[in-house]
Design a protein around this motif. Sequence first.
Motif, PDB file in Angstrom:
ATOM      1  N   UNK A 153       7.666   2.659  -6.037  1.00 41.65           N
ATOM      2  CA  UNK A 153       7.946   3.043  -4.650  1.00 41.65           C
ATOM      3  C   UNK A 153       8.900   4.230  -4.600  1.00 41.65           C
ATOM      4  N   UNK A 154       9.909   4.246  -5.463  1.00 36.99           N
ATOM      5  CA  UNK A 154      10.849   5.363  -5.475  1.00 36.99           C
ATOM      6  C   UNK A 154      10.169   6.662  -5.900  1.00 36.99           C
ATOM      7  N   UNK A 155       9.279   6.586  -6.891  1.00 34.28           N
ATOM      8  CA  UNK A 155       8.539   7.790  -7.301  1.00 34.28           C
ATOM      9  C   UNK A 155       7.673   8.301  -6.151  1.00 34.28           C
ATOM     10  N   UNK A 156       7.002   7.380  -5.493  1.00 37.54           N
ATOM     11  CA  UNK A 156       6.149   7.753  -4.362  1.00 37.54           C
ATOM     12  C   UNK A 156       6.963   8.453  -3.271  1.00 37.54           C
ATOM     13  N   UNK A 157       8.127   7.912  -2.958  1.00 35.92           N
ATOM     14  CA  UNK A 157       8.978   8.509  -1.929  1.00 35.92           C
ATOM     15  C   UNK A 157       9.577   9.836  -2.403  1.00 35.92           C
ATOM     16  N   UNK A 158       9.929   9.930  -3.669  1.00 33.21           N
ATOM     17  CA  UNK A 158      10.488  11.184  -4.196  1.00 33.21           C
ATOM     18  C   UNK A 158       9.466  12.311  -4.113  1.00 33.21           C
ATOM     19  N   UNK A 165       0.825  -1.201   0.000  1.00 34.19           N
ATOM     20  CA  UNK A 165       0.000   0.000   0.000  1.00 34.19           C
ATOM     21  C   UNK A 165       0.862   1.255   0.000  1.00 34.19           C
ATOM     22  N   UNK A 166       0.540   2.188  -0.891  1.00 39.29           N
ATOM     23  CA  UNK A 166       1.240   3.467  -0.914  1.00 39.29           C
ATOM     24  C   UNK A 166       1.034   4.194   0.409  1.00 39.29           C
ATOM     25  N   UNK A 167      -0.148   4.126   0.943  1.00 43.69           N
ATOM     26  CA  UNK A 167      -0.435   4.786   2.225  1.00 43.69           C
ATOM     27  C   UNK A 167       0.437   4.213   3.333  1.00 43.69           C
ATOM     28  N   UNK A 196       3.994   5.573   2.898  1.00 48.80           N
ATOM     29  CA  UNK A 196       4.070   6.991   3.280  1.00 48.80           C
ATOM     30  C   UNK A 196       3.880   7.200   4.781  1.00 48.80           C
ATOM     31  N   UNK A 197       3.204   6.280   5.445  1.00 48.88           N
ATOM     32  CA  UNK A 197       3.005   6.373   6.892  1.00 48.88           C
ATOM     33  C   UNK A 197       4.129   5.703   7.678  1.00 48.88           C
ATOM     34  N   UNK A 198       5.020   5.002   6.977  1.00 49.13           N
ATOM     35  CA  UNK A 198       6.111   4.281   7.638  1.00 49.13           C
ATOM     36  C   UNK A 198       7.079   5.259   8.297  1.00 49.13           C
ATOM     37  N   UNK A 199       7.900   4.734   9.178  1.00 50.12           N
ATOM     38  CA  UNK A 199       8.868   5.552   9.906  1.00 50.12           C
ATOM     39  C   UNK A 199       9.908   6.153   8.958  1.00 50.12           C
TER      40      UNK A 199
END
Length: 183
Positions: free
Chosen positions: A154-159, A130-132, A135-138
């Motif tokens: 995942x890298x795009x989401x984090x960027x 899950x993207x959520x 993004x909610x991870x530590x």
Amino acid sequence: MGRSEHQIRHGGPERRPAGIDGTTGAVGVAVNTPPEHWRYARHLESLAAVSGQPAEAEAVAAVLCDPDLVMAESAVVTHLDRRAAGLLADEAFPAWAQAVGAAIGGRTFAARRLREWTLLKAVTRGEPWSAAELLAASDWCQGTAARSLHADEALRLLAEGARTRRVRNAAAQRLLRRAAVGA
């Protein structure tokens, strides 16, 4: 009960030989090493020495019985980090995580770290995630993901949406490097 187990339960030796921890007194006499530091090192040794779900889960449970709960949980989390990193792409990861998770029980920090390793495994192996949740991870999990994952999604989401600028930049740089190599 073996020698190491006996020393762990009884706090270890009161003094360490000079030079082991890099500290000595004014005349070369070893400075007392706090017992929790010594026990932490012994716990890490005992955890590293076991392999396989039943033995490892038992060792984790034994470490968590230490009277210094913070130190014990810290030793377990350090072990989780070492072990999970090696098992991330291994088929044995789910069974290991389940066995160790049962031994951890309600220890909040250790349980969260194990969940985050499970999330990283899912992203690494292309399993549903899950993207959520990412993004909610530590900050630790997001940073580890930005430095080690190969999943462009995942890298795009984090960027775009990681909590810290450092993680956003690391993920963006990984994407740029991957694009340059692929071109």
